[in-house]
Write a protein that holds these residues in place. Structure first.
Motif, short mmCIF file in Angstrom:
data_model
loop_
_atom_site.label_atom_id
_atom_site.label_comp_id
_atom_site.label_asym_id
_atom_site.label_seq_id
_atom_site.Cartn_x
_atom_site.Cartn_y
_atom_site.Cartn_z
N ILE A 1 -5.71 17.97 -21.61
CA ILE A 1 -5.50 18.39 -23.00
C ILE A 1 -6.70 17.96 -23.84
O ILE A 1 -7.07 16.77 -23.83
N VAL B 1 -4.78 16.70 -30.40
CA VAL B 1 -3.89 15.58 -30.75
C VAL B 1 -4.27 15.06 -32.14
O VAL B 1 -3.41 14.77 -32.98
N ARG C 1 6.25 15.60 -30.98
CA ARG C 1 6.11 14.75 -29.79
C ARG C 1 6.08 15.60 -28.53
O ARG C 1 6.90 16.51 -28.38
N PHE C 2 5.14 15.29 -27.65
CA PHE C 2 5.01 15.99 -26.37
C PHE C 2 5.24 14.95 -25.28
O PHE C 2 4.51 13.96 -25.19
N THR D 1 5.26 14.12 -21.35
CA THR D 1 4.86 14.56 -20.02
C THR D 1 5.69 13.79 -18.99
O THR D 1 5.74 12.57 -19.00
N ASP E 1 7.96 18.32 -20.79
CA ASP E 1 7.20 19.06 -19.78
C ASP E 1 7.27 18.39 -18.40
O ASP E 1 6.50 17.48 -18.11
N LEU F 1 1.88 22.40 -26.40
CA LEU F 1 1.43 21.35 -27.32
C LEU F 1 0.91 21.97 -28.62
O LEU F 1 1.17 21.46 -29.71
N VAL G 1 -0.09 14.74 -33.40
CA VAL G 1 1.08 14.67 -32.51
C VAL G 1 1.02 13.42 -31.64
O VAL G 1 -0.03 12.80 -31.48
N GLN G 2 2.17 13.07 -31.08
CA GLN G 2 2.22 11.98 -30.10
C GLN G 2 2.37 12.59 -28.72
O GLN G 2 3.26 13.42 -28.51
N VAL G 3 1.52 12.19 -27.79
CA VAL G 3 1.66 12.59 -26.39
C VAL G 3 2.11 11.34 -25.65
O VAL G 3 1.41 10.33 -25.62
N ALA H 1 1.26 23.69 -20.51
CA ALA H 1 1.29 22.46 -21.31
C ALA H 1 0.50 22.62 -22.62
O ALA H 1 1.01 22.27 -23.70
N GLU H 2 -0.70 23.19 -22.53
CA GLU H 2 -1.52 23.27 -23.75
C GLU H 2 -0.92 24.22 -24.80
O GLU H 2 -0.81 23.83 -25.97
#
Ligand SMILES: NC(=O)c1ccc[n+]([C@@H]2O[C@H](COP(=O)([O-])OP(=O)(O)OC[C@H]3O[C@@H](n4cnc5c(N)ncnc54)[C@H](OP(=O)(O)O)[C@@H]3O)[C@@H](O)[C@H]2O)c1
Length: 309
Positions: free
Chosen positions: A230, A235, A216-217, A219, A197, A208, A240-242, A204-205
């Motif tokens: 978010i 999460v 995996r997200f 940024t 992203d 995700l 998930v991994q941000v 974004a949301e």
């Protein structure tokens, strides 16, 4: 446009006759003084160049006169000559022309580090790229496809999506006319693996939320001007991994990996396996129009300023 005296050279610096400069989104922000780094005015904008070295400071041993180089700096490249740190330039691989080299800089390097080192994208995974018609986005589409992933391009126009398709995207979502979450759920009921992203804002949301458990997200930037907030429970629930990517931090903490990624990318460019998409080329006199195009989010791939081809 103004004629200025040639910039002075000093220790550690090299003078480059600029053939092409590339426009990056931060150039727009630096001119508006809304970027996280500030250039005290007056300054010559422009952060990326390809050209030929015409002078080197006596203490510089890594670059010689006549070298064809690309380079990235904060400002100074929208000009016939730029004086830049020798450490900021890289040789252009043999057989690669300066136009192509200029278009193959920050955007591809960013996308490459993001996919290899941050997202750790695997062949066969589903990669969703937001802002897929822009510089970073289109580079992520190209590199993701080359890595063997199934690429979903998300952008705001048919032209941008056509460019993404030509660069290897197999699924196209126009977020102006389609609901991103619904489109991704229909195509990938079990969820997607990775989201890249560079835009932020409202997409974004839902992007995700479309990840599979453990996805995996990444940024990368906020071209929309809006930094998303978010809900952390998403999460937690999705496992998930941000993760973020930013050049300076990556260069400081993972320099060996950065160099390895860049060398691999140069090899791809030299082999002709990847060719950057150049959306438009402007003469130096029209640099303001090029900046305005990028500022409106209408650029497709890379926008170049042609100076002394
Ligand atoms: N983290 C890093 O180290 C790093 C490195 C390079 C770049 N970046 C950042 O990544 C972002 C994207 O860079 P880029 O070179 O890909 O930019 P770009 O070529 O201008 O593309 C940005 C995309 O953002 C979307 N967008 C939505 N609202 C926008 C608006 N108000 N103005 C402009 N664009 C808008 C557009 O996609 P739609 O079609 O969806 O509207 C556009 O294609 C920038 O914020 C840049 O600063 C970060």
């Amino acid at each position: 446009m103004e004629d200025l005296p040639a910039p002075d050279i000093g220790p550690g610096l090299v003078r480059v006759q600029v053939a092409f400069a590339a426009v990056n989104f931060p150039d727009v922000l630096i001119v508006a003084d809304t970027y996280q780094l500030h250039a005290p005015p007056p300054f010559v904008p422009g952060s990326e160049l390809a050209g030929v070295v015409t002078e080197v400071a006596p203490d510089v041993g890594t670059v010689t006169v006549g070298d064809r180089v690309t380079g990235t700096v904060l400002v100074g490249t929208f000009a016939e000559e730029a004086v830049v740190p020798a450490t900021s330039v890289r040789p252009v691989p043999d057989g690669v022309d300066l136009r192509t080299a200029a278009a193959f800089g920050v955007a591809h390097r960013t996308a490459n580090h993001v996919l290899l080192s941050v997202a750790r994208l695997q062949s066969g995974e589903v990669l969703v790229v937001l802002g897929a018609g822009g510089g970073v986005g289109l580079a992520a589409v190209q590199l993701g496809a080359l890595l063997g992933s199934e690429v979903v391009a998300v952008a705001s126009s048919a032209d941008k999506l056509a460019a993404a398709s030509a660069c290897g995207a197999t699924h196209l979502v126009d977020h102006r006319t389609e609901d991103l979450r619904a489109s991704l759920r229909a195509a990938f009921p079990r969820g997607v693996d990775v989201v890249v992203d560079p835009v932020g804002g409202d997409l974004a949301e839902p992007a995700l939320r479309s990840l599979r458990w453990g996805g995996r997200f990444v940024t990368v930037g906020y071209a929309s001007g809006v930094i998303p907030r978010i809900p952390l429970n998403l999460v937690l629930l999705k496992g998930v991994q941000v993760v973020g990517f930013e050049f300076a931090g990556f260069a400081t903490n993972r320099l060996d990996e950065l160099r390895r990624n860049d060398d691999e990318l140069d090899a791809l460019l030299a082999s002709g396996r990847i060719v950057p998409h150049i959306g438009a080329t402007y003469p130096l006199d029209d640099t303001a129009a090029a900046l305005a195009l990028v500022g409106r989010g209408e650029a497709i791939g890379k926008i170049l300023i042609e100076i002394a081809p």
